[in-house]
Design a protein around this motif. Structure first.
Motif, mmCIF file in Angstrom:
data_model
loop_
_atom_site.group_PDB
_atom_site.id
_atom_site.type_symbol
_atom_site.label_atom_id
_atom_site.label_comp_id
_atom_site.label_asym_id
_atom_site.label_seq_id
_atom_site.Cartn_x
_atom_site.Cartn_y
_atom_site.Cartn_z
ATOM 1 N N PRO A 32 0.827 -1.218 0.000
ATOM 2 C CA PRO A 32 0.000 0.000 0.000
ATOM 3 C C PRO A 32 0.854 1.258 0.000
ATOM 4 C CG PRO A 32 -0.826 -1.582 1.606
ATOM 5 C CD PRO A 32 0.506 -2.103 1.127
ATOM 6 N N LEU A 33 0.344 2.294 -0.633
ATOM 7 C CA LEU A 33 1.050 3.570 -0.692
ATOM 8 C C LEU A 33 1.127 4.203 0.696
ATOM 9 C CD1 LEU A 33 -0.559 5.055 -3.929
ATOM 10 C CD2 LEU A 33 1.637 3.877 -3.709
ATOM 11 N N GLU A 34 2.161 5.015 0.899
ATOM 12 C CA GLU A 34 2.330 5.693 2.181
ATOM 13 C C GLU A 34 1.207 6.708 2.403
ATOM 14 O OE1 GLU A 34 4.540 5.207 4.593
ATOM 15 O OE2 GLU A 34 5.387 3.501 3.471
ATOM 16 N N VAL A 207 -7.629 15.207 6.502
ATOM 17 C CA VAL A 207 -7.771 13.811 6.902
ATOM 18 C C VAL A 207 -6.565 13.031 6.407
ATOM 19 C CG1 VAL A 207 -9.068 13.137 4.842
ATOM 20 C CG2 VAL A 207 -9.434 11.911 6.997
ATOM 21 N N ARG A 208 -6.194 11.978 7.142
ATOM 22 C CA ARG A 208 -5.034 11.177 6.777
ATOM 23 C C ARG A 208 -5.496 9.989 5.952
ATOM 24 N NH1 ARG A 208 0.113 11.291 7.745
ATOM 25 N NH2 ARG A 208 1.394 9.426 7.966
ATOM 26 N N VAL A 209 -4.965 9.874 4.745
ATOM 27 C CA VAL A 209 -5.431 8.859 3.796
ATOM 28 C C VAL A 209 -4.253 8.284 3.010
ATOM 29 C CG1 VAL A 209 -7.683 9.972 3.453
ATOM 30 C CG2 VAL A 209 -5.753 10.627 1.997
ATOM 31 N N ARG A 210 -4.532 7.169 2.353
ATOM 32 C CA ARG A 210 -3.618 6.700 1.305
ATOM 33 C C ARG A 210 -4.061 7.373 0.012
ATOM 34 N NH1 ARG A 210 -0.650 2.926 3.737
ATOM 35 N NH2 ARG A 210 -1.673 1.557 5.248
ATOM 36 N N PRO A 211 -3.141 7.980 -0.722
ATOM 37 C CA PRO A 211 -3.544 8.691 -1.942
ATOM 38 C C PRO A 211 -4.015 7.725 -3.020
ATOM 39 C CG PRO A 211 -1.154 8.564 -1.793
ATOM 40 C CD PRO A 211 -1.686 8.036 -0.488
ATOM 41 N N ARG A 212 -4.757 8.250 -3.955
ATOM 42 C CA ARG A 212 -5.167 7.441 -5.105
ATOM 43 C C ARG A 212 -3.929 7.078 -5.922
ATOM 44 N NH1 ARG A 212 -9.180 11.134 -8.151
ATOM 45 N NH2 ARG A 212 -9.377 9.321 -9.511
ATOM 46 N N PRO A 213 -3.767 5.818 -6.298
ATOM 47 C CA PRO A 213 -2.585 5.421 -7.064
ATOM 48 C C PRO A 213 -2.542 6.115 -8.426
ATOM 49 C CG PRO A 213 -3.716 3.506 -6.175
ATOM 50 C CD PRO A 213 -4.624 4.667 -5.980
ATOM 51 N N ASP A 280 2.800 5.158 -9.926
ATOM 52 C CA ASP A 280 2.821 4.176 -8.848
ATOM 53 C C ASP A 280 2.633 2.775 -9.423
ATOM 54 O OD1 ASP A 280 2.979 6.049 -6.637
ATOM 55 O OD2 ASP A 280 0.906 6.583 -7.145
ATOM 56 N N LEU A 281 2.125 2.724 -10.652
ATOM 57 C CA LEU A 281 1.902 1.459 -11.351
ATOM 58 C C LEU A 281 1.932 1.737 -12.841
ATOM 59 C CD1 LEU A 281 0.997 -1.589 -11.273
ATOM 60 C CD2 LEU A 281 -1.349 -0.740 -11.327
ATOM 61 N N LEU A 282 2.661 0.907 -13.582
ATOM 62 C CA LEU A 282 2.713 1.011 -15.040
ATOM 63 C C LEU A 282 1.945 -0.150 -15.652
ATOM 64 C CD1 LEU A 282 6.429 1.995 -15.541
ATOM 65 C CD2 LEU A 282 4.541 3.202 -16.627
ATOM 66 N N VAL A 283 1.156 0.148 -16.677
ATOM 67 C CA VAL A 283 0.406 -0.890 -17.385
ATOM 68 C C VAL A 283 0.674 -0.732 -18.869
ATOM 69 C CG1 VAL A 283 -1.865 -1.859 -17.878
ATOM 70 C CG2 VAL A 283 -1.405 -0.866 -15.630
ATOM 71 N N THR A 284 1.191 -1.787 -19.502
ATOM 72 C CA THR A 284 1.374 -1.786 -20.950
ATOM 73 C C THR A 284 0.394 -2.771 -21.563
ATOM 74 O OG1 THR A 284 3.029 -3.552 -21.001
ATOM 75 C CG2 THR A 284 3.820 -1.296 -20.641
ATOM 76 N N THR A 285 0.065 -2.549 -22.812
ATOM 77 C CA THR A 285 -0.814 -3.464 -23.528
ATOM 78 C C THR A 285 -0.255 -3.711 -24.918
ATOM 79 O OG1 THR A 285 -3.041 -3.779 -24.444
ATOM 80 C CG2 THR A 285 -2.311 -1.512 -24.128
ATOM 81 N N GLY A 286 -0.145 -4.984 -25.254
ATOM 82 C CA GLY A 286 0.434 -5.381 -26.535
ATOM 83 C C GLY A 286 1.892 -5.769 -26.385
ATOM 84 N N GLY A 287 2.379 -6.556 -27.360
ATOM 85 C CA GLY A 287 3.803 -6.868 -27.421
ATOM 86 C C GLY A 287 4.308 -7.834 -26.382
ATOM 87 N N ARG A 362 -6.836 -4.324 -11.684
ATOM 88 C CA ARG A 362 -7.767 -3.758 -10.706
ATOM 89 C C ARG A 362 -7.406 -4.185 -9.279
ATOM 90 N NH1 ARG A 362 -12.910 -3.542 -8.249
ATOM 91 N NH2 ARG A 362 -14.065 -1.682 -8.878
ATOM 92 N N PRO A 363 -7.146 -5.471 -9.027
ATOM 93 C CA PRO A 363 -6.710 -5.850 -7.682
ATOM 94 C C PRO A 363 -5.412 -5.167 -7.255
ATOM 95 C CG PRO A 363 -7.472 -7.780 -8.867
ATOM 96 C CD PRO A 363 -7.424 -6.662 -9.864
ATOM 97 N N ALA A 364 -4.481 -4.972 -8.196
ATOM 98 C CA ALA A 364 -3.230 -4.284 -7.853
ATOM 99 C C ALA A 364 -3.494 -2.846 -7.427
ATOM 100 C CB ALA A 364 -2.272 -4.323 -9.038
ATOM 101 N N ILE A 365 -4.382 -2.161 -8.133
ATOM 102 C CA ILE A 365 -4.740 -0.786 -7.775
ATOM 103 C C ILE A 365 -5.356 -0.749 -6.389
ATOM 104 C CG2 ILE A 365 -6.312 1.114 -8.318
ATOM 105 C CD1 ILE A 365 -5.885 0.449 -11.288
ATOM 106 N N ARG A 366 -6.279 -1.665 -6.139
ATOM 107 C CA ARG A 366 -6.951 -1.703 -4.840
ATOM 108 C C ARG A 366 -5.973 -2.037 -3.709
ATOM 109 N NH1 ARG A 366 -12.145 0.226 -5.005
ATOM 110 N NH2 ARG A 366 -12.969 -1.409 -3.639
ATOM 111 N N ALA A 367 -4.987 -2.875 -4.031
ATOM 112 C CA ALA A 367 -3.965 -3.202 -3.029
ATOM 113 C C ALA A 367 -3.109 -1.982 -2.726
ATOM 114 C CB ALA A 367 -3.105 -4.358 -3.519
ATOM 115 N N LEU A 368 -2.766 -1.196 -3.729
ATOM 116 C CA LEU A 368 -2.019 0.039 -3.510
ATOM 117 C C LEU A 368 -2.798 1.017 -2.636
ATOM 118 C CD1 LEU A 368 -0.572 0.626 -7.096
ATOM 119 C CD2 LEU A 368 0.781 0.215 -5.034
ATOM 120 N N MET A 369 -4.111 0.976 -2.740
ATOM 121 C CA MET A 369 -4.965 1.844 -1.936
ATOM 122 C C MET A 369 -5.094 1.340 -0.498
ATOM 123 S SD MET A 369 -7.977 2.552 -4.752
ATOM 124 C CE MET A 369 -8.935 3.686 -3.735
#
Length: 452
Positions: A32-34, A207-213, A280-287, A362-369
């Motif tokens: 999770p993000l700081e 408020v103290r939160v984890r930022p959106r990835p 915070d996360l890279l997503v490639t598509t193709g190749g 999607r699960p990776a994003i939610r885990a970062l949150m």
């Protein structure tokens, strides 16, 4: 980042990973993000990292829910149109005031003109709406009420009340919403508009939160053209980057879409390096398959490193795998850059790319949150189809479908081709056929993943 070293890539290509194994490998590497402190509006969509308790009761005092008159119950008992209760108006109570002027009270036979949200004056037990009265006479209130900003003190005159009122009628009690010390919001809550409203109402400015990835989406392919541009022979419009960026936002992330990158390893490496600063996360598509122009594999596999320690590829640990699923067999996962930014490499066919996003990104994003539930919940539904559905042996198949929660049925949409975007646009769920099943008859109960 990944549990498998880059030099093992060849061995890992020969292994067929299950969907669950691949997802578990991703989640094991995501942290999770700081947490940071944010202003309320900046915290929308973020996840709380601590419980928030109520410092003061809400509302903080008894107040009126109507424009009307604050009265004693005994004074209006039995009041009617024929025999109204006639009360002396002793003053006005405006919203934002602390009661009647000079600490006055409502005594027997008296009433105080009161505005919505104004504190209930001492001595009053209920509020009668102005519609239950003749609007009052004297004291300066034509038709009964005046705006709080210009209300005169209003002492003098009378008001006729045509209906009785019970004790506490039209009174919002102190603490009737929340009491001081109550838990307002628990850690792990995603902050939407109602939660932001509650935080503001109890006086929290930050408020103290984890930022959106921050998710950077890159599509690859020399054949890709941006929507709105002319389409040359042999070219297609880039839909994947738009779909994945939109899906990332839907999952709670801040998404950055990068224009399609040509099939050139050096160009892709340079583009990724440029994007690392905001990812915070890279997503490639193709190749990511086995073709001659699979640029992502060429650029990011350990064998393609340029030999310089500072090169992005040299700093990459990406495993390219084959999964026992359809669509979406070729996948890549690992980390890249000095901060070991996680990277998920998805296949290029539109449906394969989108299904892969739902299952893994999607699960990776939610885990970062920092959310505990990272995957969409699934349901069971009965297959409604004209004929049996075939499925490849040893592969978990994900079919586009429409799910009817009322009837508990699910129907396939379009064919199984991974290029059929129109069918995906009309689907609202994924129909899951297990690895060991090769044919599914109508009437069979299956797992369904609703997408909306």
């Amino acid at each position: 980042m990944s549990s498998t070293a880059p030099q093992d890539t060849g061995r890992q290509q020969q292994r067929l990973w299950s969907v669950d194994e691949h997802l578990a490998d991703i989640l094991a590497a995501i942290r999770p993000l700081e947490a940071i402190e944010l202003q309320l509006l900046d915290a929308q969509g973020c996840v709380l990292v601590e419980d928030v308790t109520v410092p003061v009761a809400l509302p903080p005092f008894d107040n009126s829910s109507m424009d009307g008159y604050a009265v004693r119950v005994a004074d209006v008992q039995g009041a009617s149109e024929e025999f109204p209760a006639v009360l002396t108006v002793v003053g006005d109570v405006a919203a934002g005031s602390d009661g009647l002027p000079d600490g006055g009270t409502v005594g027997p036979g008296q009433a105080a003109r009161i505005m919505t949200g104004a504190p209930l004056p001492a001595g009053a037990e209920a509020v009668v709406p102005v519609e239950w009265t003749d609007g009052g006479s004297g004291g300066g209130a034509a038709a009964g009420m005046t705006p709080a900003s210009s209300a005169p003190e209003g002492a003098g005159g009378e008001v006729r009340v045509h209906r009785a009122a019970e004790a506490r009628a039209h009174v919002r009690a102190r603490g009737s919403d929340v009491q001081a010390g109550d838990l307002a919001l628990a850690a792990g809550t995603v902050l939407g508009p109602p939660q932001i409203a509650l935080l503001a109402a109890i006086g929290r400015g930050t408020v103290r939160v984890r930022p959106r990835p921050r998710v950077v989406v890159l599509s690859t392919g020399s054949e890709l053209v941006q929507p709105g541009e002319a389409l040359a022979a042999g070219a297609i419009y880039d839909s994947n980057s738009f779909a994945l960026a939109a899906a990332a936002r839907d999952a709670g992330a801040i998404a950055y879409r990068v224009g399609a990158v040509a099939d050139d390893a050096a160009t892709l490496r340079a583009t990724i390096e440029d994007q690392l600063i905001r990812a915070d996360l890279l997503v490639t598509t193709g190749g990511v398959s086995v073709g001659a122009y699979d640029v992502v594999k060429e650029a990011l596999s350990g064998a393609s490193a340029a030999g310089k320690p500072e090169d992005t590829a040299e700093a990459a640990e990406i495993d390219f795998r084959k999964l026992a699923m359809q669509p979406g067999k070729p996948q890549g996962f690992g980390s890249i850059g000095p901060d070991r930014t996680p990277l998920l490499a998805l296949p290029g066919n539109p449906v394969s790319s989108y299904v892969s996003f739902e299952l893994f990104v999607r699960p990776a994003i939610r885990a970062l949150m920092g959310l505990p539930d990272v995957s969409r919940p699934s349901v069971r539904a009965v297959l409604e189809a004209d004929k049996a559905i075939g499925s490849p042996a040893g592969r978990r198949q994900f079919l586009r479908a429409t799910y009817d929660a009322g009837s508990g049925t699910v129907s396939p949409v379009g064919g199984s081709g991974s290029h059929l975007i129109a069918a995906l646009a009309h689907a609202d769920s994924l129909l899951v056929v297990p690895e060991e099943v090769t044919s599914v008859e109508p009437g069979t109960e299956l797992e369904v993943i609703p997408l909306r």
